[in-house]
Every structure is written in structure tokens, then in C-alpha cells.
Design a protein around this motif. Structure first.
Motif, PDB file in Angstrom:
ATOM      1  N   ILE A  41      20.645  40.368  34.852  1.00  0.00           N
ATOM      2  CA  ILE A  41      20.462  40.137  36.288  1.00  0.00           C
ATOM      3  C   ILE A  41      21.363  41.068  37.087  1.00  0.00           C
ATOM      4  O   ILE A  41      20.948  41.652  38.102  1.00  0.00           O
ATOM      5  N   SER A  42      22.596  41.228  36.634  1.00  0.00           N
ATOM      6  CA  SER A  42      23.551  42.103  37.312  1.00  0.00           C
ATOM      7  C   SER A  42      23.041  43.536  37.375  1.00  0.00           C
ATOM      8  O   SER A  42      23.155  44.206  38.414  1.00  0.00           O
ATOM      9  N   MET A  43      22.469  44.010  36.271  1.00  0.00           N
ATOM     10  CA  MET A  43      21.918  45.368  36.244  1.00  0.00           C
ATOM     11  C   MET A  43      20.719  45.487  37.175  1.00  0.00           C
ATOM     12  O   MET A  43      20.546  46.503  37.850  1.00  0.00           O
ATOM     13  N   ALA A  44      19.904  44.425  37.221  1.00  0.00           N
ATOM     14  CA  ALA A  44      18.691  44.462  38.040  1.00  0.00           C
ATOM     15  C   ALA A  44      19.004  44.492  39.534  1.00  0.00           C
ATOM     16  O   ALA A  44      18.309  45.153  40.320  1.00  0.00           O
ATOM     17  N   ILE A  45      20.046  43.788  39.947  1.00  0.00           N
ATOM     18  CA  ILE A  45      20.364  43.704  41.382  1.00  0.00           C
ATOM     19  C   ILE A  45      21.414  44.723  41.799  1.00  0.00           C
ATOM     20  O   ILE A  45      21.765  44.818  42.976  1.00  0.00           O
ATOM     21  N   GLY A  46      21.910  45.508  40.852  1.00  0.00           N
ATOM     22  CA  GLY A  46      22.909  46.513  41.172  1.00  0.00           C
ATOM     23  C   GLY A  46      24.257  45.932  41.542  1.00  0.00           C
ATOM     24  O   GLY A  46      24.913  46.387  42.491  1.00  0.00           O
ATOM     25  N   PHE A  47      24.703  44.937  40.790  1.00  0.00           N
ATOM     26  CA  PHE A  47      26.000  44.314  41.053  1.00  0.00           C
ATOM     27  C   PHE A  47      27.097  45.372  40.961  1.00  0.00           C
ATOM     28  O   PHE A  47      27.127  46.164  40.018  1.00  0.00           O
ATOM     29  N   PRO A  48      28.016  45.415  41.925  1.00  0.00           N
ATOM     30  CA  PRO A  48      29.020  46.495  41.955  1.00  0.00           C
ATOM     31  C   PRO A  48      30.110  46.322  40.905  1.00  0.00           C
ATOM     32  O   PRO A  48      30.420  45.204  40.494  1.00  0.00           O
ATOM     33  N   TYR A  49      30.689  47.445  40.517  1.00  0.00           N
ATOM     34  CA  TYR A  49      31.827  47.428  39.608  1.00  0.00           C
ATOM     35  C   TYR A  49      33.073  47.008  40.393  1.00  0.00           C
ATOM     36  O   TYR A  49      33.403  47.604  41.409  1.00  0.00           O
ATOM     37  N   LEU A  50      33.777  46.004  39.919  1.00  0.00           N
ATOM     38  CA  LEU A  50      34.887  45.429  40.669  1.00  0.00           C
ATOM     39  C   LEU A  50      36.249  45.988  40.278  1.00  0.00           C
ATOM     40  O   LEU A  50      37.230  45.780  40.998  1.00  0.00           O
ATOM     41  N   GLY A  51      36.323  46.656  39.140  1.00  0.00           N
ATOM     42  CA  GLY A  51      37.612  47.163  38.694  1.00  0.00           C
ATOM     43  C   GLY A  51      38.598  46.033  38.450  1.00  0.00           C
ATOM     44  O   GLY A  51      38.238  44.956  37.962  1.00  0.00           O
ATOM     45  N   LEU A  52      39.839  46.257  38.829  1.00  0.00           N
ATOM     46  CA  LEU A  52      40.869  45.239  38.614  1.00  0.00           C
ATOM     47  C   LEU A  52      40.643  43.984  39.451  1.00  0.00           C
ATOM     48  O   LEU A  52      41.179  42.927  39.134  1.00  0.00           O
ATOM     49  N   PHE A  53      39.838  44.093  40.516  1.00  0.00           N
ATOM     50  CA  PHE A  53      39.577  42.921  41.359  1.00  0.00           C
ATOM     51  C   PHE A  53      38.803  41.837  40.609  1.00  0.00           C
ATOM     52  O   PHE A  53      38.770  40.687  41.040  1.00  0.00           O
ATOM     53  N   MET A  54      38.163  42.224  39.498  1.00  0.00           N
ATOM     54  CA  MET A  54      37.450  41.219  38.702  1.00  0.00           C
ATOM     55  C   MET A  54      38.408  40.183  38.130  1.00  0.00           C
ATOM     56  O   MET A  54      37.999  39.075  37.768  1.00  0.00           O
ATOM     57  N   LEU A  55      39.695  40.519  38.046  1.00  0.00           N
ATOM     58  CA  LEU A  55      40.671  39.607  37.458  1.00  0.00           C
ATOM     59  C   LEU A  55      40.903  38.371  38.317  1.00  0.00           C
ATOM     60  O   LEU A  55      41.256  37.316  37.788  1.00  0.00           O
ATOM     61  N   LEU A  56      40.719  38.488  39.627  1.00  0.00           N
ATOM     62  CA  LEU A  56      40.998  37.355  40.520  1.00  0.00           C
ATOM     63  C   LEU A  56      40.065  36.182  40.245  1.00  0.00           C
ATOM     64  O   LEU A  56      40.532  35.065  39.975  1.00  0.00           O
ATOM     65  N   PRO A  57      38.734  36.365  40.294  1.00  0.00           N
ATOM     66  CA  PRO A  57      37.841  35.246  39.931  1.00  0.00           C
ATOM     67  C   PRO A  57      38.011  34.829  38.476  1.00  0.00           C
ATOM     68  O   PRO A  57      37.912  33.642  38.155  1.00  0.00           O
ATOM     69  N   TYR A  58      38.266  35.793  37.603  1.00  0.00           N
ATOM     70  CA  TYR A  58      38.440  35.499  36.180  1.00  0.00           C
ATOM     71  C   TYR A  58      39.593  34.530  35.959  1.00  0.00           C
ATOM     72  O   TYR A  58      39.453  33.529  35.248  1.00  0.00           O
ATOM     73  N   ILE A  59      40.723  34.795  36.586  1.00  0.00           N
ATOM     74  CA  ILE A  59      41.888  33.930  36.432  1.00  0.00           C
ATOM     75  C   ILE A  59      41.599  32.535  36.990  1.00  0.00           C
ATOM     76  O   ILE A  59      41.978  31.521  36.406  1.00  0.00           O
ATOM     77  N   GLY A  60      40.918  32.484  38.147  1.00  0.00           N
ATOM     78  CA  GLY A  60      40.568  31.195  38.736  1.00  0.00           C
ATOM     79  C   GLY A  60      39.654  30.380  37.841  1.00  0.00           C
ATOM     80  O   GLY A  60      39.866  29.173  37.643  1.00  0.00           O
ATOM     81  N   LEU A  61      38.642  31.031  37.271  1.00  0.00           N
ATOM     82  CA  LEU A  61      37.710  30.338  36.374  1.00  0.00           C
ATOM     83  C   LEU A  61      38.399  29.923  35.075  1.00  0.00           C
ATOM     84  O   LEU A  61      38.127  28.843  34.536  1.00  0.00           O
ATOM     85  N   LEU A  62      39.291  30.768  34.593  1.00  0.00           N
ATOM     86  CA  LEU A  62      40.035  30.435  33.387  1.00  0.00           C
ATOM     87  C   LEU A  62      40.916  29.205  33.613  1.00  0.00           C
ATOM     88  O   LEU A  62      41.027  28.330  32.740  1.00  0.00           O
ATOM     89  N   PHE A  63      41.503  29.136  34.793  1.00  0.00           N
ATOM     90  CA  PHE A  63      42.326  27.971  35.146  1.00  0.00           C
ATOM     91  C   PHE A  63      41.468  26.709  35.198  1.00  0.00           C
ATOM     92  O   PHE A  63      41.881  25.638  34.726  1.00  0.00           O
ATOM     93  N   ALA A  64      40.257  26.825  35.761  1.00  0.00           N
ATOM     94  CA  ALA A  64      39.354  25.675  35.844  1.00  0.00           C
ATOM     95  C   ALA A  64      38.944  25.192  34.456  1.00  0.00           C
ATOM     96  O   ALA A  64      38.865  23.984  34.202  1.00  0.00           O
ATOM     97  N   VAL A  65      38.694  26.124  33.546  1.00  0.00           N
ATOM     98  CA  VAL A  65      38.353  25.754  32.170  1.00  0.00           C
ATOM     99  C   VAL A  65      39.502  24.996  31.521  1.00  0.00           C
ATOM    100  O   VAL A  65      39.309  23.960  30.876  1.00  0.00           O
ATOM    101  N   GLU A  66      40.709  25.507  31.689  1.00  0.00           N
ATOM    102  CA  GLU A  66      41.873  24.891  31.079  1.00  0.00           C
ATOM    103  C   GLU A  66      42.103  23.476  31.614  1.00  0.00           C
ATOM    104  O   GLU A  66      42.464  22.569  30.859  1.00  0.00           O
ATOM    105  N   LYS A  67      41.882  23.268  32.899  1.00  0.00           N
ATOM    106  CA  LYS A  67      42.104  21.961  33.508  1.00  0.00           C
ATOM    107  C   LYS A  67      41.064  20.938  33.083  1.00  0.00           C
ATOM    108  O   LYS A  67      41.332  19.734  33.097  1.00  0.00           O
ATOM    109  N   THR A  68      39.863  21.394  32.725  1.00  0.00           N
ATOM    110  CA  THR A  68      38.756  20.465  32.448  1.00  0.00           C
ATOM    111  C   THR A  68      38.307  20.503  30.990  1.00  0.00           C
ATOM    112  O   THR A  68      37.265  19.916  30.653  1.00  0.00           O
ATOM    113  N   LYS A  69      39.049  21.154  30.117  1.00  0.00           N
ATOM    114  CA  LYS A  69      38.597  21.379  28.749  1.00  0.00           C
ATOM    115  C   LYS A  69      38.415  20.093  27.947  1.00  0.00           C
ATOM    116  O   LYS A  69      37.704  20.082  26.933  1.00  0.00           O
ATOM    117  N   ASN A  70      39.014  19.010  28.387  1.00  0.00           N
ATOM    118  CA  ASN A  70      38.881  17.738  27.669  1.00  0.00           C
ATOM    119  C   ASN A  70      37.827  16.826  28.282  1.00  0.00           C
ATOM    120  O   ASN A  70      37.771  15.631  27.962  1.00  0.00           O
TER     121      ASN A  70
END
Length: 217
Positions: A41-70
Motif C-alpha cells: 500500500i505504501s508503494m502504491a500511494i507513494g508514502f514518503p521516506y521519513l528518515g530518522l523521523f520514523m523513530l518517533l512513531p516507532y518509539i511510541g508504538l513500541l511503548f504501547a506494545v510494552e504497556k499492553t503486552k499482557n
């Protein structure tokens, strides 16, 4: 009466360890498939390359996984995280396909699968305890992350290639460590185990792709 199962060092039965392992591999397979869908889907819609900025949502989602893993919510956040990682993979795939064709992508996929099955299979067969590399990996990832930031802002010849090699080795070791942690009863949460293995595979695939596609960035 003869025991039908053995006890791991952490006090888990082999049946319980087997359940964690099966659930981990099943969820890993589903998250990889979901990432493939979001990458397409990302390739089809031309999703932009985020570079290091991709880490911000990644860290937030990783935190959410850790909080709800049980809880059941942990599954939602696992798919949210891996789906997002698929989105970020789209522009990378688009770049290399446009530059070198589909061959590097196929070879990177094959290399990633070979590394994963080879390393995890080795640990599963030998039942080797990899806990002794825990400190080394933690230090290594800190050094590699700092070096990655430096390579992004400083024009140092060869640093980007060195960072890629460090992450490739560390991610490979992480696969062995996580597999060992499961079979020896140190990891009882298949959601956490899945995320660790998924991120390792993501790193290995993108690094191999950069090598095969003729780039060290």
C-alpha cells in the motif's frame, strides 16, 4: 508415574515453553504478512521516506506494545507497530526497485530467511544458552545507535557502512539470544518475543537490501 514434561531453569515446563515458541512464530508470520500488505500500500500511494523521523512513531508504538503486552490490546499494538514498519519499508523498496530492479529485493528476502532459520535453528537444536551475550548486545546497540546518529549528521567516510555492519551483526545475535531466552524459560510473553524477532528481521532485510542494491546508506 513418569513425568510427561521437563522443567526449564526458570521453572517452566517444556509444554509451556513450546506454547510460547509456537505462539511467537505464528504471530511473527502474521505480522510479516501484514507488513507486506502495508508495504505494498505504501508503494502504491507513494508514502514518503521519513528518515530518522520514523523513530518517533516507532518509539511510541513500541511503548504501547510494552504497556499492553499482557492483555488482548497488546495484539492490536503489535499489528499497529508492524503495519507502520511496513509503511516505512515502502519507499525503501520503491527506491531500490527503481534503481536496481526486483532482484536485490528477492535476494535480500532470501538472505534474511536464511539467516533467521539458520541462527534460530542452531539454537533450537543445540539448546545453547545465549544469555552470556546480553551485556555485549546492550552495549553494542547503544554504540551502534550513537554511530547511526553521527553518520546522519556528520560526513564521515565509511561510517554509514560500519553502522550497517554493526546492526547486521547485532540483529543476528539478537535472534539467537531471543530464541535461547524462550527455550530456557527466560521469555514467557510471546508478544515481546515477536516484536524482538520482527525488528531484528526488519534490520537484517533493509541492511542486506542496501548492500545488494549498491548503497551503504
Amino acid at each position: 508415574m513418569q513425568e510427561l514434561y521437563t522443567q526449564s531453569p526458570a521453572g517452566l515446563s517444556s509444554l509451556e515453553v513450546g506454547k510460547v515458541l509456537r505462539n511467537t512464530y505464528a504471530l511473527l508470520g502474521m505480522t510479516i504478512a501484514f507488513s507486506a500488505v502495508t508495504a505494498t500500500i505504501s508503494m502504491a500511494i507513494g508514502f514518503p521516506y521519513l528518515g530518522l523521523f520514523m523513530l518517533l512513531p516507532y518509539i511510541g508504538l513500541l511503548f504501547a506494545v510494552e504497556k499492553t503486552k499482557n492483555s488482548a490490546a497488546g495484539l492490536f499494538w503489535v499489528f499497529a507497530l508492524t503495519g507502520y514498519m511496513g509503511l516505512t519499508l515502502g519507499p525503501i523498496l520503491t527506491h531500490y526497485i527503481s534503481m536496481s530492479g526486483i532482484e536485490p529485493v528477492i535476494m535480500a528476502l532470501g538472505g534474511t530467511a536464511l539467516i533467521f532459520f539458520g541462527l534460530s535453528g542452531y539454537v533450537l537444536v543445540t539448546r545453547k544458552d545465549m544469555s552470556f551475550i546480553t551485556g555485549f548486545m546492550m552495549t553494542g546497540f547503544i554504540v551502534a545507535f550513537v554511530a547511526m546518529l553521527a553518520s546522519a549528521f556528520l560526513d564521515i567516510s565509511g561510517l554509514s557502512l560500519a553502522v550497517s555492519c554493526m546492526f547486521l551483526v547485532l540483529s543476528s545475535l539478537l535472534i539467537m539470544w531471543q530464541t535461547s531466552n524462550i527455550i530456557h524459560g527466560g521469555e514467557t510473553n510471546y508478544i515481546s518475543a515477536t516484536v524482538t524477532l520482527y525488528v531484528s528481521l526488519y534490520n537484517i532485510f533493509t541492511i542486506l537490501l542496501s548492500f545488494l542494491g549498491g548503497s551503504d546508506d
